[in-house]
Design a protein around this motif. Structure first.
Motif, PDB file in Angstrom:
ATOM      1  N   MET A   1       0.855  -1.198   0.000  1.00  0.00           N
ATOM      2  CA  MET A   1       0.000   0.000   0.000  1.00  0.00           C
ATOM      3  C   MET A   1       0.884   1.240   0.000  1.00  0.00           C
ATOM      4  O   MET A   1       1.794   1.344   0.812  1.00  0.00           O
ATOM      5  CB  MET A   1      -0.869  -0.021   1.273  1.00  0.00           C
ATOM      6  CG  MET A   1      -1.948   1.026   1.299  1.00  0.00           C
ATOM      7  SD  MET A   1      -3.230   0.650   0.116  1.00  0.00           S
ATOM      8  CE  MET A   1      -3.723   2.264  -0.361  1.00  0.00           C
ATOM      9  N   ASP A   2       0.591   2.138  -0.916  1.00  0.00           N
ATOM     10  CA  ASP A   2       1.376   3.361  -1.017  1.00  0.00           C
ATOM     11  C   ASP A   2       0.798   4.428  -0.090  1.00  0.00           C
ATOM     12  O   ASP A   2      -0.193   5.078  -0.405  1.00  0.00           O
ATOM     13  CB  ASP A   2       1.359   3.835  -2.470  1.00  0.00           C
ATOM     14  CG  ASP A   2       2.183   5.096  -2.647  1.00  0.00           C
ATOM     15  OD1 ASP A   2       2.856   5.489  -1.681  1.00  0.00           O
ATOM     16  OD2 ASP A   2       2.140   5.674  -3.740  1.00  0.00           O
ATOM     17  N   TYR A   3       1.424   4.605   1.082  1.00  0.00           N
ATOM     18  CA  TYR A   3       0.892   5.550   2.069  1.00  0.00           C
ATOM     19  C   TYR A   3       1.068   7.008   1.634  1.00  0.00           C
ATOM     20  O   TYR A   3       0.420   7.888   2.187  1.00  0.00           O
ATOM     21  CB  TYR A   3       1.591   5.347   3.416  1.00  0.00           C
ATOM     22  CG  TYR A   3       1.077   4.179   4.227  1.00  0.00           C
ATOM     23  CD1 TYR A   3       0.272   3.203   3.657  1.00  0.00           C
ATOM     24  CD2 TYR A   3       1.399   4.051   5.566  1.00  0.00           C
ATOM     25  CE1 TYR A   3      -0.190   2.134   4.403  1.00  0.00           C
ATOM     26  CE2 TYR A   3       0.938   2.982   6.330  1.00  0.00           C
ATOM     27  CZ  TYR A   3       0.152   2.025   5.735  1.00  0.00           C
ATOM     28  OH  TYR A   3      -0.310   0.976   6.487  1.00  0.00           O
TER      29      TYR A   3
ATOM     30  N   ARG B   1       0.076   8.524  -0.765  1.00  0.00           N
ATOM     31  CA  ARG B   1      -1.100   9.114  -1.418  1.00  0.00           C
ATOM     32  C   ARG B   1      -2.249   9.325  -0.450  1.00  0.00           C
ATOM     33  O   ARG B   1      -3.294   9.848  -0.827  1.00  0.00           O
ATOM     34  CB  ARG B   1      -1.538   8.220  -2.566  1.00  0.00           C
ATOM     35  CG  ARG B   1      -0.411   7.996  -3.564  1.00  0.00           C
ATOM     36  CD  ARG B   1      -0.872   7.269  -4.749  1.00  0.00           C
ATOM     37  NE  ARG B   1      -1.860   8.047  -5.494  1.00  0.00           N
ATOM     38  CZ  ARG B   1      -2.181   7.806  -6.742  1.00  0.00           C
ATOM     39  NH1 ARG B   1      -1.619   6.851  -7.401  1.00  0.00           N
ATOM     40  NH2 ARG B   1      -3.094   8.537  -7.362  1.00  0.00           N
ATOM     41  N   LEU B   2      -2.099   8.879   0.777  1.00  0.00           N
ATOM     42  CA  LEU B   2      -3.182   9.037   1.756  1.00  0.00           C
ATOM     43  C   LEU B   2      -3.211  10.462   2.297  1.00  0.00           C
ATOM     44  O   LEU B   2      -2.176  11.115   2.410  1.00  0.00           O
ATOM     45  CB  LEU B   2      -2.984   8.069   2.920  1.00  0.00           C
ATOM     46  CG  LEU B   2      -2.896   6.580   2.573  1.00  0.00           C
ATOM     47  CD1 LEU B   2      -2.855   5.752   3.841  1.00  0.00           C
ATOM     48  CD2 LEU B   2      -4.064   6.161   1.708  1.00  0.00           C
TER      49      LEU B   2
ATOM     50  N   LEU C   1      -6.202  10.190   7.319  1.00  0.00           N
ATOM     51  CA  LEU C   1      -6.015   8.741   7.271  1.00  0.00           C
ATOM     52  C   LEU C   1      -4.653   8.352   7.846  1.00  0.00           C
ATOM     53  O   LEU C   1      -4.532   7.359   8.567  1.00  0.00           O
ATOM     54  CB  LEU C   1      -6.121   8.247   5.825  1.00  0.00           C
ATOM     55  CG  LEU C   1      -7.547   8.101   5.309  1.00  0.00           C
ATOM     56  CD1 LEU C   1      -7.541   7.866   3.808  1.00  0.00           C
ATOM     57  CD2 LEU C   1      -8.230   6.942   6.013  1.00  0.00           C
TER      58      LEU C   1
ATOM     59  N   SER D   1      -4.783   8.366  11.536  1.00  0.00           N
ATOM     60  CA  SER D   1      -5.512   7.203  12.058  1.00  0.00           C
ATOM     61  C   SER D   1      -4.625   5.959  12.032  1.00  0.00           C
ATOM     62  O   SER D   1      -4.725   5.100  12.908  1.00  0.00           O
ATOM     63  CB  SER D   1      -6.793   6.968  11.261  1.00  0.00           C
ATOM     64  OG  SER D   1      -6.499   6.483   9.971  1.00  0.00           O
ATOM     65  N   LEU D   2      -3.747   5.877  11.053  1.00  0.00           N
ATOM     66  CA  LEU D   2      -2.823   4.737  10.991  1.00  0.00           C
ATOM     67  C   LEU D   2      -1.713   4.876  12.026  1.00  0.00           C
ATOM     68  O   LEU D   2      -1.240   3.880  12.589  1.00  0.00           O
ATOM     69  CB  LEU D   2      -2.218   4.639   9.586  1.00  0.00           C
ATOM     70  CG  LEU D   2      -3.222   4.215   8.514  1.00  0.00           C
ATOM     71  CD1 LEU D   2      -2.641   4.408   7.125  1.00  0.00           C
ATOM     72  CD2 LEU D   2      -3.633   2.769   8.716  1.00  0.00           C
TER      73      LEU D   2
ATOM     74  N   GLU E   1       4.184   2.457  11.648  1.00  0.00           N
ATOM     75  CA  GLU E   1       5.380   3.289  11.552  1.00  0.00           C
ATOM     76  C   GLU E   1       5.516   3.957  10.179  1.00  0.00           C
ATOM     77  O   GLU E   1       5.994   5.090  10.067  1.00  0.00           O
ATOM     78  CB  GLU E   1       6.600   2.413  11.837  1.00  0.00           C
ATOM     79  CG  GLU E   1       7.852   3.187  12.124  1.00  0.00           C
ATOM     80  CD  GLU E   1       9.021   2.259  12.392  1.00  0.00           C
ATOM     81  OE1 GLU E   1       8.879   1.378  13.265  1.00  0.00           O
ATOM     82  OE2 GLU E   1      10.048   2.403  11.722  1.00  0.00           O
TER      83      GLU E   1
ATOM     84  N   LEU F   1       3.845   7.267  10.097  1.00  0.00           N
ATOM     85  CA  LEU F   1       4.630   8.323  10.739  1.00  0.00           C
ATOM     86  C   LEU F   1       5.752   8.776   9.800  1.00  0.00           C
ATOM     87  O   LEU F   1       6.060   9.966   9.703  1.00  0.00           O
ATOM     88  CB  LEU F   1       5.220   7.816  12.063  1.00  0.00           C
ATOM     89  CG  LEU F   1       5.965   8.874  12.879  1.00  0.00           C
ATOM     90  CD1 LEU F   1       4.990   9.899  13.443  1.00  0.00           C
ATOM     91  CD2 LEU F   1       6.759   8.237  14.012  1.00  0.00           C
ATOM     92  N   SER F   2       6.327   7.813   9.107  1.00  0.00           N
ATOM     93  CA  SER F   2       7.407   8.118   8.170  1.00  0.00           C
ATOM     94  C   SER F   2       6.913   9.060   7.060  1.00  0.00           C
ATOM     95  O   SER F   2       7.591  10.035   6.707  1.00  0.00           O
ATOM     96  CB  SER F   2       7.923   6.801   7.582  1.00  0.00           C
ATOM     97  OG  SER F   2       8.803   7.056   6.526  1.00  0.00           O
TER      98      SER F   2
ATOM     99  N   TYR G   1       6.408  12.484   8.410  1.00  0.00           N
ATOM    100  CA  TYR G   1       7.683  13.189   8.551  1.00  0.00           C
ATOM    101  C   TYR G   1       8.132  13.741   7.202  1.00  0.00           C
ATOM    102  O   TYR G   1       8.574  14.889   7.102  1.00  0.00           O
ATOM    103  CB  TYR G   1       8.766  12.266   9.131  1.00  0.00           C
ATOM    104  CG  TYR G   1      10.084  12.995   9.290  1.00  0.00           C
ATOM    105  CD1 TYR G   1      10.363  13.708  10.449  1.00  0.00           C
ATOM    106  CD2 TYR G   1      11.015  13.024   8.252  1.00  0.00           C
ATOM    107  CE1 TYR G   1      11.543  14.426  10.580  1.00  0.00           C
ATOM    108  CE2 TYR G   1      12.200  13.742   8.374  1.00  0.00           C
ATOM    109  CZ  TYR G   1      12.458  14.436   9.538  1.00  0.00           C
ATOM    110  OH  TYR G   1      13.619  15.161   9.649  1.00  0.00           O
ATOM    111  N   ASP G   2       8.018  12.909   6.158  1.00  0.00           N
ATOM    112  CA  ASP G   2       8.411  13.387   4.825  1.00  0.00           C
ATOM    113  C   ASP G   2       7.586  14.609   4.418  1.00  0.00           C
ATOM    114  O   ASP G   2       8.067  15.505   3.748  1.00  0.00           O
ATOM    115  CB  ASP G   2       8.218  12.284   3.779  1.00  0.00           C
ATOM    116  CG  ASP G   2       9.191  11.143   3.981  1.00  0.00           C
ATOM    117  OD1 ASP G   2      10.226  11.362   4.644  1.00  0.00           O
ATOM    118  OD2 ASP G   2       8.922  10.039   3.489  1.00  0.00           O
TER     119      ASP G   2
END
Lengths: 190, 241
Positions: free
Chosen positions: A1-3, A5-6, A10, A13-14, A20, A23-24, A27-28
């Motif tokens: 899953m490509d996070y 694009r969220l 969302l 919530s993750l 993790e 969160l990464s 941060y980006d």
């Protein structure tokens, strides 16, 4: 899953579920902004790193306290950063070197990046507008805004730091904020 | 009374949080009763909100992200480990103290141990349910028909609604759409239809007749545009709660 694009809501919530990777991505998206806020306030790389770490760990551990209906995640993060930095300044009696206004000069330069598409368009628009408005303020107004916003100085402390009369400082801050509001309203921002 | 003494001149500084204490108290007291000044204050707070976008940006050190993620990982595991250790230490200490009185005492201790374990498990379950309560998510994996696809279904705090995000699904022609199915006791309920963009990315806001958290599984099939009363097409993604 490509996070990547969220959207922020969302992702947060993750984060609540100890993901993790979420969160990464946050941060980006906002690490540079948070670090810059802290650095502009303290003018100290080590303290700025410490605060950035505190802010993201707080997000990691307290993500459930974020309420999307009360505002955007980026606003929450910058508020936490700002007050954490101001707290360091007040508690440790840090007096950042120099009193240079830390506002960007070129409205189109170095716009924030890494956000999701929808946020990015909105943020780029807001960035250009506030930077254009800020560039129109006289230097002395930009300076008092900087001391109040980044360093958390009160009217009295700004007056003492700059060696200006208290009334002058109050007027500069009021005029600066009124001018920003007027310029942003003209651009139908607010 | 208060309305006659508006604090308009102080509101910009109040929004910036740079008033001296006496003036801050004055504004706090006034805006608690004056809607007009609260509205005026909001216009300045909106400006403070966007001020960070006008600052000079600095690049954080390259190692900072890794440091933050490592600290996050460590802070995640610490509380559970501490809770279990303290219980076992207490029990072990208790056993050591009563070691000379074996026989009946041992039996009582075993029973106590069992009861304590029961309480411990209940406590752990409570902690887990609290810590996980706000959101639930379901990872969805692609079937043989779409091995590269993935999906994530995030269920809201109240369990009533959710958001589905999918990635890597094939773009369909306009006569077809993807349909989400909510599965419980073998019954499939329509969860909504959606399409994906050229990159195979799509999302869906889910509103179901019963709490989403009450369904056991979720599946996505290809259906005629607008959806079907029941699944008719090929299953492309699936996942269990």
């Amino acid at each position: 899953m490509d996070y990547t694009r969220l959207d922020d809501e969302l992702l947060i919530s993750l984060v609540q579920q100890n993901q993790e990777e979420a969160l990464s991505v946050l941060y980006d998206r906002y690490g540079r902004l948070v670090y810059s806020m802290a650095y502009n306030a303290l003018q100290d790389q080590a303290l700025a790193e410490e605060i950035t770490q505190d802010v993201f760990l707080r997000i990691w551990n307290k993500a459930d306290t974020f309420r999307a209906e009360q505002g955007k995640l980026v606003t929450w993060m910058t508020s936490i950063t700002r007050y954490r930095a101001i707290d360091v300044i007040r508690r440790q009696n840090v007096r950042p070197e120099g009193n240079q206004a830390t506002w960007i000069e070129d409205p189109g330069l170095d716009l924030p990046s890494g956000m999701d598409v929808e946020s990015e368009v909105e943020t780029l628009d807001s960035s250009r507008q506030i930077r254009t408005a800020m560039a129109q303020l006289p230097d002395e107004q930009r300076l008092v805004l900087s001391l109040a916003f980044f360093q958390g100085y009160t009217h009295s402390l700004i007056a003492e730091t700059l060696g200006e009369p208290l009334g002058t400082v109050k007027t500069r801050i009021r005029l600066a904020m009124q001018k920003l509001r007027q310029l942003l309203q003209e651009k139908d921002h607010l | 009374m208060v309305q006659e003494e508006h604090v308009v001149d102080l509101l910009a500084a109040y929004a910036l949080d740079c008033l001296d204490v006496d003036e801050k108290i004055q504004v706090d007291a006034h805006i608690s009763e004056c809607q007009q000044c609260r509205a005026e204050l909001q216009t300045y707070q909106d400006i403070v909100e966007v001020l960070p976008l006008a600052m000079q940006e600095n690049t954080p050190p390259s190692g900072l992200k890794g440091q933050i993620l490592r600290s996050a990982r460590q802070s995640q595991t610490r509380p559970v480990a501490q809770t279990r250790a303290s219980w076992w230490e207490q029990l072990a200490g208790y056993l050591r103290q009563t070691a000379p009185v074996w026989g009946l005492a041992s039996l009582v201790l075993i029973l106590l141990l069992g009861v304590n374990n029961l309480f411990l498990w209940q406590r752990v379950n409570q902690i887990e349910s609290h810590s996980q309560a706000p959101f639930m998510s379901v990872s969805m994996t692609g079937t043989e028909a779409s091995p590269d696809a993935s999906g994530l279904l995030v269920i809201s705090r109240d369990g009533e609604h959710g958001t589905l995000i999918v990635d890597g699904l094939a773009t369909l022609d306009p006569t077809s759409q993807y349909q989400l199915w909510l599965i419980r006791d073998g019954q499939r309920t329509n969860g909504g239809v959606f399409s994906v963009d050229q990159e195979g990315y799509g999302s869906l806001w889910i509103s179901s007749p019963r709490p989403l958290a009450s369904y056991a599984s979720f599946g996505i099939t290809v259906e005629p545009a607008g959806g079907s009363p029941g699944p008719t097409g090929e299953k492309v993604l699936g996942g269990d709660l």
